[in-house]
Write an enzyme that holds these catalytic residues in place. Sequence first.
Site, PDB file in Angstrom:
ATOM      1  N   TRP A 171      11.623  -5.328  -4.625  1.00 45.10           N
ATOM      2  CA  TRP A 171      10.816  -6.555  -4.662  1.00 45.10           C
ATOM      3  C   TRP A 171      10.616  -7.040  -6.094  1.00 45.10           C
ATOM      4  O   TRP A 171      10.682  -8.237  -6.371  1.00 45.10           O
ATOM      5  CB  TRP A 171       9.469  -6.348  -3.969  1.00 45.10           C
ATOM      6  CG  TRP A 171       9.607  -6.063  -2.508  1.00 45.10           C
ATOM      7  CD1 TRP A 171       9.189  -4.944  -1.843  1.00 45.10           C
ATOM      8  CD2 TRP A 171      10.208  -6.899  -1.502  1.00 45.10           C
ATOM      9  NE1 TRP A 171       9.496  -5.037  -0.512  1.00 45.10           N
ATOM     10  CE2 TRP A 171      10.123  -6.220  -0.282  1.00 45.10           C
ATOM     11  CE3 TRP A 171      10.832  -8.150  -1.530  1.00 45.10           C
ATOM     12  CZ2 TRP A 171      10.615  -6.745   0.927  1.00 45.10           C
ATOM     13  CZ3 TRP A 171      11.326  -8.686  -0.341  1.00 45.10           C
ATOM     14  CH2 TRP A 171      11.207  -7.986   0.860  1.00 45.10           C
ATOM     15  N   ASP A 181       2.242  -8.325  -7.840  1.00 47.64           N
ATOM     16  CA  ASP A 181       2.491  -8.446  -6.402  1.00 47.64           C
ATOM     17  C   ASP A 181       1.811  -7.243  -5.740  1.00 47.64           C
ATOM     18  O   ASP A 181       2.220  -6.103  -5.954  1.00 47.64           O
ATOM     19  CB  ASP A 181       4.008  -8.420  -6.171  1.00 47.64           C
ATOM     20  CG  ASP A 181       4.395  -8.387  -4.698  1.00 47.64           C
ATOM     21  OD1 ASP A 181       3.508  -8.331  -3.832  1.00 47.64           O
ATOM     22  OD2 ASP A 181       5.620  -8.420  -4.415  1.00 47.64           O
ATOM     23  N   LYS A 241       1.475  -7.021   5.494  1.00 44.14           N
ATOM     24  CA  LYS A 241       1.514  -5.589   5.248  1.00 44.14           C
ATOM     25  C   LYS A 241       0.151  -4.971   5.557  1.00 44.14           C
ATOM     26  O   LYS A 241       0.061  -3.968   6.221  1.00 44.14           O
ATOM     27  CB  LYS A 241       1.894  -5.287   3.797  1.00 44.14           C
ATOM     28  CG  LYS A 241       3.170  -5.982   3.319  1.00 44.14           C
ATOM     29  CD  LYS A 241       4.426  -5.464   4.000  1.00 44.14           C
ATOM     30  CE  LYS A 241       5.613  -6.408   3.911  1.00 44.14           C
ATOM     31  NZ  LYS A 241       6.138  -6.642   2.584  1.00 44.14           N
TER      32      LYS A 241
END
Length: 360
Positions: free
Chosen positions: A101, A171, A195
């Site tokens: 990511w 993030d 998530k």
Amino acid sequence: MSRVYNFSAGPAVLPEDVLKEAATEMLDYKGTGESVMEMSHRSKEYDAIIKEAEADFRELLGLPDNYKVLFLQGGASTQFAMIPMNFMKNKKAAYIVTGQWAKKAYKEAALFGEAVSVASSEDKTFSYIPDCSDLDIPEDADYVYICENNTIYGTKFKELPNTKGHELISDVSSCFLSEPMDVEKYAMFYGGAQKNIGPAGVTICAIREDMIPEEALPGVPTMLQYKTHADADSLYNTPPCYNIYMCGKVFKWIKNMGGLEAMKAHNEKKAAILYDFLDASKLFKGTVVPEARSLMNVPFVTGDDELNAKFIAEAKDAGFINLKGHRSVGGMRASIYNAMPVEGVQKLVDFMDAFEKANS
Ligand SMILES: *Cc1c(COP(=O)(O)O)cnc(C)c1O
């Protein structure tokens, strides 16, 4: 009705009480005679929903008034582009590449300026967090970027990097509201909801107000400018209304559980059950160095692909689903987000123990 234990990395398990409450309000939200899904985002009922969600989010994190909270669409992945589009004034930013990511964000930033990788753990398949105490960060970098919890590889920054006075952007998709955060250390943090805090479709950004530029880079569309959404309190256009409502319910659930300190204790307890078992097991092994282990995503292997596949299949039959590791790493991964009960992890470990005895 029978519910499974869902170890998916995302979209992921949600608190059962939240789902039940949403079900009771599905056809008639608090006497309005309509579902939240059908409601105008300009109505007074919806205004109360979004304001209360924001207030609870702020309260949980202790977020000061000089931070804006934005409810956006496009997933965390759209932030990979919006961040450089809005903040790369000097056309330079520093990225710490600790997983897929972070790497995607780094590559996206390179579309808009010079993205400098100041540290990486790719040499050992992202199984650790590099020492970030004394990095060579370019003087004129607009910000330092991290992915705080690496969903795929199961590592977590236990200490924030020394940014040497640069703004920090993080993030936090896969560790959002899993433990208290020192929010003022960040210029911005953000995460996709799916998530840890709600259904897929809304991304929550907290940005220090003075960071939000009057003008983004030339040519940036209106919808991709933070200012657009900040000025309109996330109601410039139709927001993901139902998703925000669901996140609001999860925030209330976290408050009822005792807030982020209690959430941290709950998550540490679950992670300890699983890591202690992995450390003692002769068959299963964790893949991350102990110092960097995530409380949320726990990858592990047997060292034998066939045995991994057998385990995943038998676990599924026993009601433990989505234990397959990310396609880029193989093996197994148990994501044990906020809403996973302790009992779910204990039962998984009991199942792993029985599997180990039967297969050795
Ligand atoms: C899942 C994930 C993303 C991507 O989220 P999308 O909402 O699918 O764009 C980004 N960062 C992290 C840390 C993630 O876990």
